[in-house]
Design an enzyme around this catalytic site. Structure first.
Site, PDB file in Angstrom:
ATOM      1  N   HIS A 251       4.011   6.804   5.381  1.00  0.00           N
ATOM      2  CA  HIS A 251       2.837   7.526   5.893  1.00  0.00           C
ATOM      3  C   HIS A 251       2.009   6.757   6.918  1.00  0.00           C
ATOM      4  O   HIS A 251       1.306   7.365   7.713  1.00  0.00           O
ATOM      5  CB  HIS A 251       1.952   8.023   4.739  1.00  0.00           C
ATOM      6  CG  HIS A 251       1.029   6.990   4.169  1.00  0.00           C
ATOM      7  ND1 HIS A 251       1.375   6.170   3.121  1.00  0.00           N
ATOM      8  CD2 HIS A 251      -0.231   6.634   4.514  1.00  0.00           C
ATOM      9  CE1 HIS A 251       0.366   5.363   2.845  1.00  0.00           C
ATOM     10  NE2 HIS A 251      -0.619   5.625   3.671  1.00  0.00           N
TER      11      HIS A 251
ATOM     12  N   ASP B   4      -3.076   8.396  -0.936  1.00  0.00           N
ATOM     13  CA  ASP B   4      -3.425   7.333   0.006  1.00  0.00           C
ATOM     14  C   ASP B   4      -4.877   6.912  -0.200  1.00  0.00           C
ATOM     15  O   ASP B   4      -5.208   5.740  -0.353  1.00  0.00           O
ATOM     16  CB  ASP B   4      -3.206   7.874   1.428  1.00  0.00           C
ATOM     17  CG  ASP B   4      -3.651   6.911   2.504  1.00  0.00           C
ATOM     18  OD1 ASP B   4      -3.393   5.708   2.367  1.00  0.00           O
ATOM     19  OD2 ASP B   4      -4.252   7.388   3.500  1.00  0.00           O
TER      20      ASP B   4
ATOM     21  N   GLU C  25       1.101   5.557  12.696  1.00  0.00           N
ATOM     22  CA  GLU C  25      -0.241   5.142  13.098  1.00  0.00           C
ATOM     23  C   GLU C  25      -0.309   3.620  13.325  1.00  0.00           C
ATOM     24  O   GLU C  25      -0.941   3.174  14.267  1.00  0.00           O
ATOM     25  CB  GLU C  25      -1.237   5.579  12.008  1.00  0.00           C
ATOM     26  CG  GLU C  25      -2.683   5.233  12.280  1.00  0.00           C
ATOM     27  CD  GLU C  25      -3.338   6.163  13.299  1.00  0.00           C
ATOM     28  OE1 GLU C  25      -2.700   7.160  13.693  1.00  0.00           O
ATOM     29  OE2 GLU C  25      -4.477   5.872  13.705  1.00  0.00           O
ATOM     30  N   ASP C  26       0.336   2.857  12.466  1.00  0.00           N
ATOM     31  CA  ASP C  26       0.092   1.407  12.461  1.00  0.00           C
ATOM     32  C   ASP C  26       1.246   0.529  12.933  1.00  0.00           C
ATOM     33  O   ASP C  26       1.087  -0.684  13.029  1.00  0.00           O
ATOM     34  CB  ASP C  26      -0.286   0.942  11.042  1.00  0.00           C
ATOM     35  CG  ASP C  26      -1.602   1.552  10.579  1.00  0.00           C
ATOM     36  OD1 ASP C  26      -2.365   2.001  11.454  1.00  0.00           O
ATOM     37  OD2 ASP C  26      -1.850   1.573   9.366  1.00  0.00           O
TER      38      ASP C  26
ATOM     39  N   ASP D 201     -26.070  17.539 -22.713  1.00  0.00           N
ATOM     40  CA  ASP D 201     -24.650  17.809 -22.506  1.00  0.00           C
ATOM     41  C   ASP D 201     -23.873  16.617 -21.990  1.00  0.00           C
ATOM     42  O   ASP D 201     -22.943  16.735 -21.229  1.00  0.00           O
ATOM     43  CB  ASP D 201     -24.457  19.015 -21.595  1.00  0.00           C
ATOM     44  CG  ASP D 201     -25.362  18.936 -20.391  1.00  0.00           C
ATOM     45  OD1 ASP D 201     -26.036  17.910 -20.241  1.00  0.00           O
ATOM     46  OD2 ASP D 201     -25.383  19.889 -19.605  1.00  0.00           O
TER      47      ASP D 201
ATOM     48  N   HIS E 164       0.821  -1.218   0.000  1.00  0.00           N
ATOM     49  CA  HIS E 164       0.000   0.000   0.000  1.00  0.00           C
ATOM     50  C   HIS E 164       0.860   1.276   0.000  1.00  0.00           C
ATOM     51  O   HIS E 164       0.754   2.072  -0.947  1.00  0.00           O
ATOM     52  CB  HIS E 164      -0.978  -0.033   1.172  1.00  0.00           C
ATOM     53  CG  HIS E 164      -1.595   1.289   1.493  1.00  0.00           C
ATOM     54  ND1 HIS E 164      -2.442   1.944   0.614  1.00  0.00           N
ATOM     55  CD2 HIS E 164      -1.470   2.091   2.581  1.00  0.00           C
ATOM     56  CE1 HIS E 164      -2.818   3.098   1.167  1.00  0.00           C
ATOM     57  NE2 HIS E 164      -2.240   3.209   2.346  1.00  0.00           N
TER      58      HIS E 164
HETATM   59 MN    MN Z   1      -2.478   4.636   4.049  1.00  0.00          MN
END
Ligand code: MN
Length: 727
Positions: free
Chosen positions: A72, A139, A76-77, A260, A48
């Site tokens: 990134h 992301d 967090e992870d 259109d 990812h």
């Molecule tokens: Mn991510």
């Protein structure tokens, strides 16, 4: 999965000076940090961030951004820390990764679609460095590309809604049109698969029908303009299924009715050729009524200029045509802000807010163009701050609702923004989990929890602590109501006391009959007026019990029941009343000083004033200092023990500081009345959250009487200080 060497190659292709060694280190760091973690698809998690980095290479972003993309999700992870990243990759990257992490955390806080606009602004404001936002969008794009792997439909829908509401408009806003289109299309596919299928099939069919309609129209239009001798650049573009679907919803029409689905742009050299081209089209085909718009002579508020028209019969279709010059076309394409403003808000009168938004957006658009064209993008990217919403802050409630407030707003503003009742009753605030003073100015992204108490009411101090109009107006209104209530209580006790003197009980029925005479709408109105000193208690008593009150000896003090209370019936030696002062030439005018309000029993002195007679001061009055140099004007006087002037005839003044709590003012009034004093005037001189400072004029018999009242009041816990006026 992309190899590290492939990634380095991609970056080097547009930025030969890129730090390959740092890229490789980031690659390895992230891969190690995410180790055994896997994605919903079963792929290693590291695929990812690597894909996100890959997306950003398409936009030729600088090395710091690519490294940020790789890292990134590590804070967090994984177990990686910001300090670690700073040490390994420098402060710049650490700050960027922090920024992306913060946005990710924000994203988890709120899933309320109706606040999407605030949320978008919050994200913009929070990502002070534009690269943070670009990484975040990449992301999201990759997460949307892999959305079908997420097993729970509910979660897929939530992510798709969020993409539609927040990220697609955000991408459009900063000029990333292809990202916006892809985000929208993928969200559309997830949320309305049937609608998307049917529109796609329909478009497919229309496309296949007799080759391409676009091609047919282009060929025919080119021939028409060539014949008319107009050199025109013509292009046709099919709209995306999602924008067609949105338009179908808006206009309640079918795909076939939409003129259109394909829009054609005719670009000509000059303005006069625009009108010539229009004439040619209108002369040749049937015009759809109501569709012609002249934004040439009347540009849109955002500066957009073009001629719009729809005709029938061109290659057997209903076709929308836009005609403009090259310059106008450039503005329309480049200043995508203009487009955004026009679509999101519709056409309308130019507001300065719109123009401002447009201006801010232009700046960003230009920045992105520089990025795309620059040889050394990092020169432009680094330290570019987004200050688009510098006049606003965005804060969260504990439930994750976003509130937009003017910069400088405090927790009190926030409380009122949530609900008027919350504002009225707020006693404290926790900002990001910590107790903070209510006056603290809020910052972007603050989470604010308001603590309330049902006994709390707005404090006069608050008026100075708030910046929002809503909070200001509400606080003022409540304070006014509070004050009125205090006056009502005060007035009721004054009138009660006046009735007492006549041995009458305070009841509404007789009072109601008197309301009209006092121009009062209700008994409370009347009490408030008495409390404010417009009428005296005796005025009311006299009207309610005409015979009784007139017989009393107080009748001589005023002639009119409507005489204002502030016109005090002060004894005047020049008048017919007895002067309670001895030691003066008979007939000379005598006034009681309006600085110290002397009372029988006070040690006093007279001061001769040319043309005004004698003014009586207490011996300790500050005003006397002014006459220290003219002893010839001082006159020895004393109170006349034989005077029949008694209680209620002389007014003295008290300076009182009272605690600001319910009932304290009424308590004061009741006490004074109970001690046979009569409040003739009351005025607030200062109000704070905790205290009232006020001046109370009080009719008493003499100094002893007043001292007794003051002593009693000093015993009350709501009375903070009380003293006689001496200047
Ligand atoms: Mn991510």
């Amino acid at each position: 999965m992309m190899l590290q060497s492939e990634l380095v190659e991609k970056v080097r292709a547009y930025d030969p000076s890129a730090d390959a060694e740092a890229l490789v280190r980031a690659y390895e760091f992230a891969m190690k940090a995410h180790r055994e973690q896997t994605r919903a698809s079963g792929d290693p998690y590291f695929s990812h961030p690597l894909e996100v980095a890959g997306i950003l290479t398409n936009y030729r972003l600088d090395t710091a951004s690519i490294i940020t993309a790789l890292l990134h999700d590590t804070i967090e992870d994984t177990e990686a820390t910001s300090a670690e990243i700073a040490e390994l990759f420098g402060d710049e990257v650490a700050q960027l990764v922090d920024g992306v992490t913060k946005l990710t955390q924000l994203e988890l806080q709120s899933d309320r679609a109706k606040q999407a606009e605030n949320f978008r602004k919050l994200l913009l404001a929070m990502s002070r460095d534009i690269r943070v936002l670009l990484v975040k969008l990449a992301d999201r794009l990759h997460n949307m590309r892999t959305l079908h792997h997420v097993p729970k439909e509910e979660r897929r829908h939530r992510i798709a809604h969020e993409t539609m509401d927040i990220y697609a408009p955000l991408a459009e806003r900063i000029g990333m049109h292809d990202i916006k289109d892809e985000l929208e299309d993928r969200a559309f596919r997830e949320l309305y698969p049937d609608a998307r299928d049917s529109i796609s099939r329909r478009l497919q069919f229309m496309r296949s029908e007799g080759d391409s309609v676009v091609e047919a129209v282009l060929v025919e239009l080119r021939a028409v303009f060539a014949e008319a001798g107009i050199g025109a650049d013509i292009a046709g573009r099919e709209k995306s299924p999602y924008s067609i679907w949105r338009k179908m919803q808006r206009t309640q029409s079918s795909v076939e009715q939409l003129s259109d689905i394909i829009a054609f742009r005719v670009v000509v050299p000059t303005v006069s050729e625009c009108y010539q081209a229009l004439g040619v089209v209108h002369g040749r085909y049937q015009v759809v009524p109501g569709r012609f718009k002249d934004y040439l002579s009347t540009p849109k508020p955002n500066g957009y200029r073009s001629l719009h028209t729809s005709v029938i019969g061109l290659a057997d279709h209903r076709i929308e045509i836009q005609i403009r010059t090259r310059d106008m076309h450039d503005v329309a394409e480049r200043g995508v802000a203009a487009h955004w403003v026009y679509k999101e808000t519709g056409s309308g009168p130019a507001s300065s807010a719109l123009r401002e938004e447009n201006r801010q957006y232009r700046w960003l658009q230009e920045l992105l163009e520089i990025l795309e064209n620059a040889a050394a993008p990092e020169d432009f990217l680094a330290h570019t701050r987004l200050e688009m919403f510098s006049d606003q802050v965005f804060c969260f409630s504990p439930k994750g609702e976003v509130y937009s407030l003017p910069r400088g707003s405090t927790s009190i503003d926030f409380a009122y923004a949530v609900h008027t009742d919350i504002g009225d009753k707020c006693v404290g605030a926790k900002v990001n989990g910590r107790n903070m003073p209510l006056r603290t100015a809020l910052q972007n992204g603050d989470q604010v929890e308001i603590l309330i108490s049902k006994n709390q009411t707005p404090s006069p101090d608050w008026e100075k602590l708030v910046v929002t109009g809503k909070a200001k107006a509400r606080i003022r209104r409540v304070l006014r109501e509070q004050e009125t209530r205090q006056y009502v209580d005060l007035g009721r006790s004054i009138v009660g006391k006046a009735f007492d003197r006549l041995d009458e009980v305070l009841e509404n029925a007789p009072l109601n009959k008197a309301l009209r005479e006092f121009h009062a709408g209700s008994t409370d109105d009347l009490f408030a007026m008495v409390g404010q000193g417009v009428y005296t208690g005796r005025d009311v008593a006299r009207v309610v019990f005409p015979g009784k009150a007139d017989g009393g000896k107080s009748a001589k003090s005023t002639n009119s029941i409507f005489s204002l209370r502030r016109k005090k019936p002060a004894p005047s030696g020049g008048g017919e009343h007895a002067v309670p002062i001895s030691g003066l030439t008979p007939g000379i005018a005598v006034h009681m000083a309006k600085c110290c309000y002397p009372l029988p029993g006070d040690r006093i002195v007279g001061v001769m004033t040319t043309g005004k007679g004698v003014t009586i001061h207490t011996i300790d009055c500050m005003t006397l200092e002014a006459f220290a140099d003219s002893p010839e004007r001082w006159i020895d006087v004393s109170w006349d023990p034989d005077s029949d002037i008694t209680g209620g005839e002389l007014v003295s003044r008290l300076n009182v500081t009272l605690m600001n709590e319910p009932g304290s003012l009424a308590d004061l009034a009741t006490t004074i009345a109970g001690a046979q004093g009569n409040i003739s005037n009351l005025k607030f001189t200062n109000r704070t959250a905790d205290f009232f400072d006020m001046v109370v004029d009080i009719e008493v018999a003499d100094a002893k009487h007043l001292n007794a009242i003051m002593t009693t009041l000093r015993g009350h816990k709501s009375v903070s200080t009380i003293e006689r006026a001496r200047s």
